[in-house]
Design an enzyme around this catalytic site. Structure first.
Site, PDB file in Angstrom:
ATOM      1  N   GLU A 137      28.955  51.762 -19.911  1.00 16.30           N
ATOM      2  CA  GLU A 137      28.916  50.325 -19.594  1.00 16.30           C
ATOM      3  C   GLU A 137      29.894  49.538 -20.460  1.00 16.30           C
ATOM      4  O   GLU A 137      29.492  48.702 -21.281  1.00 16.30           O
ATOM      5  CB  GLU A 137      27.494  49.780 -19.777  1.00 16.30           C
ATOM      6  CG  GLU A 137      26.494  50.415 -18.830  1.00 16.30           C
ATOM      7  CD  GLU A 137      25.112  49.781 -18.866  1.00 16.30           C
ATOM      8  OE1 GLU A 137      24.756  49.186 -19.890  1.00 16.30           O
ATOM      9  OE2 GLU A 137      24.384  49.882 -17.858  1.00 16.30           O
TER      10      GLU A 137
ATOM     11  N   GLU B 209      23.426  55.889 -13.412  1.00 13.56           N
ATOM     12  CA  GLU B 209      22.183  55.268 -13.881  1.00 13.56           C
ATOM     13  C   GLU B 209      21.618  54.410 -12.772  1.00 13.56           C
ATOM     14  O   GLU B 209      22.359  53.612 -12.168  1.00 13.56           O
ATOM     15  CB  GLU B 209      22.414  54.336 -15.081  1.00 13.56           C
ATOM     16  CG  GLU B 209      22.588  55.016 -16.398  1.00 13.56           C
ATOM     17  CD  GLU B 209      22.662  54.039 -17.558  1.00 13.56           C
ATOM     18  OE1 GLU B 209      21.991  52.985 -17.502  1.00 13.56           O
ATOM     19  OE2 GLU B 209      23.392  54.329 -18.517  1.00 13.56           O
TER      20      GLU B 209
HETATM   21  C1  BGP Z   1      21.785  50.546 -19.291  1.00 18.44           C
HETATM   22  C2  BGP Z   1      22.072  51.429 -20.463  1.00 18.44           C
HETATM   23  C3  BGP Z   1      21.011  52.396 -20.810  1.00 18.44           C
HETATM   24  C4  BGP Z   1      19.650  51.883 -20.472  1.00 18.44           C
HETATM   25  C5  BGP Z   1      19.485  51.207 -19.175  1.00 18.44           C
HETATM   26  C6  BGP Z   1      18.149  50.547 -18.944  1.00 18.44           C
HETATM   27  O1  BGP Z   1      22.305  49.289 -19.520  1.00 18.44           O
HETATM   28  O2  BGP Z   1      23.274  52.153 -20.295  1.00 18.44           O
HETATM   29  O3  BGP Z   1      21.205  52.828 -22.110  1.00 18.44           O
HETATM   30  O4  BGP Z   1      18.652  52.031 -21.313  1.00 18.44           O
HETATM   31  O5  BGP Z   1      20.476  50.234 -19.022  1.00 18.44           O
HETATM   32  O6  BGP Z   1      18.041  49.442 -19.778  1.00 18.44           O
HETATM   33  P1  BGP Z   1      16.757  49.167 -20.652  1.00 18.44           P
HETATM   34  O7  BGP Z   1      16.565  50.384 -21.479  1.00 18.44           O
HETATM   35  O8  BGP Z   1      17.087  47.990 -21.438  1.00 18.44           O
HETATM   36  O9  BGP Z   1      15.674  48.975 -19.674  1.00 18.44           O
END
Ligand code: BGP
Length: 489
Positions: A192, A388
């Site tokens: 990201e 993701e």
């Molecule tokens: C993305 C990241 C991850 C992650 C996911 C979910 O932005 O690359 O590392 O954890 O989001 O976000 P969160 O854990 O804040 O729910």
């Protein structure tokens, strides 16, 4: 008769994705140095709001380094993947994973980021992980930098704000490319990469408070430029070391819609989409798009480049484009007339009345994923990889230990359906790794109770629990999805 792709390709990479700092734990084991993630405390919801806990500044770091302080730092402990990787990978294999996305923690390999030689103990941990994946025929997808800047680089150079990090990162990548040439084909340079604009500390280990005479935007675009150059240089290197290597960039993609058909709203939405997609524009087209040049000029942002930077960006574009996708957002030029959404980082973002919202205020939008994939494929004509996607939710463990996470199945099913439609429409999509196949520490809130997994981990927000793993209902469901290559959802 004209033919078209009617379902996911046979070699589609189904799997799950994690990051070292959210799963491994063992933050001071095996010679590992501290990272920026190890400094982020858990702050209860009442004190922080729904999403980002804090933007870390120098005071937080000094406080975190003082061992007397009785705060909890959940990313130091993760979910103990460091010691339990065999059990976890066996569960991934049981679900039929074709791919597993993980990140390597830079500070396990170079504890201070600028050490003369890599740590053998650190490398040996990842040797074991890759051997285990190989045993089950699971393809590793490896992120070089996922919010894990060695803390020493933040303290010494102010992280990616400094150009000094470019050669250090290249050396780190070279160490990995050589060692894992035969085991890893798919690499991702920066997770990201657009996080830099929201939280320079998270995205690049940059402490904005150390540069009081500059705006956060100026600082983050400068740091970002250094990451772009580093990304291009390691792309070059990966291909030199292994001509079959595939190097991707990674964007947190949020499709932005205009709230109405008022051209003002449409232009604003286009503006936000362009500000987001400019990152992948640079990685794919090898140059800053002209709309950014105007944006920089009008906002007094001056990027210091060195001679040769533009050529480097131009010569070494990425092989594929990966993205995370969780939600869409809507913007209104007269945003005060609309209900605001929590969890959005844009001033103009307003509620989309057609969408449901997660418990963390993220607006759930499966069709937005299809729109995004079509847009990105039209723009880039490069293979796309959804690395993701998932639903952070509270799970309830029943007395018999079962977890009926129908809401998660529903979320994933609807997104996979829309991905399939995009494939039918000609998008070259190479894989899907659901975020957090095993529960892990939340990136934005450091909570444990924000769960994404098919596998439940017995640990609470305070770090109490046995760390035992349990299968949720979604475990068998995802297994079936993979077994039928996405035909049975
Ligand atoms: C993305 C990241 C991850 C992650 C996911 C979910 O932005 O690359 O590392 O954890 O989001 O976000 P969160 O854990 O804040 O729910």
């Amino acid at each position: 008769m004209t033919t078209y792709q009617t379902g996911f390709p046979t070699n589609f990479l189904w799997g799950g994705a994690t990051a070292a700092n959210q799963v491994e734990g063992a933050y001071n084991v095996g010679g590992k140095g501290l990272t920026t993630a190890d400094m982020v405390p858990f702050i209860p919801k009442e004190k922080r709001g729904l999403n980002f806990a804090i933007d870390v500044n120098s005071d937080y770091i000094e406080k975190a380094l003082n061992e007397e302080v009785d705060d909890r730092y959940p990313k130091r402990d993760g979910v103990d993947f460091y010691h339990r990787y065999e059990e976890d990978i066996a569960l991934f294999a049981e679900m039929g994973f074709k791919a597993f996305r993980l990140s390597i923690n830079w500070a396990r390999i170079f504890p201070n980021g600028d050490d003369a030689a890599p740590s053998l103990e650190g490398l040996e941990f990842y040797d074991r992980v890759f051997n285990e994946l190989e045993k089950y025929g699971i393809e590793p997808i490896v992120t070089l930098s996922h919010y894990e800047t060695p803390l020493a680089l933040t303290r010494k150079y102010n992280g990616w704000y400094s150009r000094e990090l470019i050669p250090l990162f290249v050396k780190y990548a070279e160490t990995l490319f050589n060692r894992y040439r035969d085991q890893v084909t798919y690499w991702i340079t920066f997770n990201e990469i657009n996080m830099m604009g929201h939280s320079p500390y998270t995205g690049g280990g940059v402490l904005v408070d150390k540069l009081p005479n500059q705006t956060k935007e100026q600082i983050s675009y400068q740091a970002l430029h250094h990451q772009f150059v580093a990304s291009a240089l390691v792309t070059k290197l990966a291909h030199e070391i292994n001509p079959d290597a595939k190097v991707g960039c990674m964007l947190a993609r949020g499709q932005t819609y205009p709230v109405t058909n008022n051209p003002e709203d449409v232009l604003l939405a286009q503006h936000y989409n362009d500000l987001n997609l400019f990152h992948t524009d640079v990685h794919v087209h090898g140059e800053y798009p002209s709309f950014m040049n105007r944006y920089f000029a009008e906002n007094n942002i001056v990027i210091q480049k060195e001679i040769g930077d533009d050529e480097i960006l131009k010569q070494y574009p990425v092989d594929y484009v990966s993205l995370s996708y969780y939600m869409s957002k809507s913007v209104a030029s007269n945003s005060e007339d609309y209900e605001q959404v929590s969890g959005n980082l844009t001033t103009y973002a307003v509620k989309n009345k057609y969408l449901d919202t997660s418990d963390w205020g993220w607006q759930i939008d499966p069709k937005g994923l299809r729109i995004t994939l079509r847009d990105m494929y039209n723009r880039y004509r490069k293979p796309l990889f959804v690395v993701e996607n998932g639903l952070g939710a509270y799970d309830k463990v029943e007395e018999d230990g079962s977890i009926h996470d129908t809401y998660r199945i529903d979320y994933l099913k609807k997104h996979i359906e829309q991905m399939k439609e995009a494939v039918k429409e000609g998008v070259d999509l190479i894989g899907y790794t659901a975020w957090g196949p095993i529960d892990l520490i939340s990136m934005s809130t450091s909570e444990m109770s924000k769960r994404y997994g098919f596998i439940y981990v017995d640990q609470d927000d305070e770090g109490n629990g046995t760390l035992k793993r349990f299968k949720k209902d979604s475990f068998e469901w995802y297994k079936q999805v993979i077994a039928t290559n996405g035909e049975e959802l």
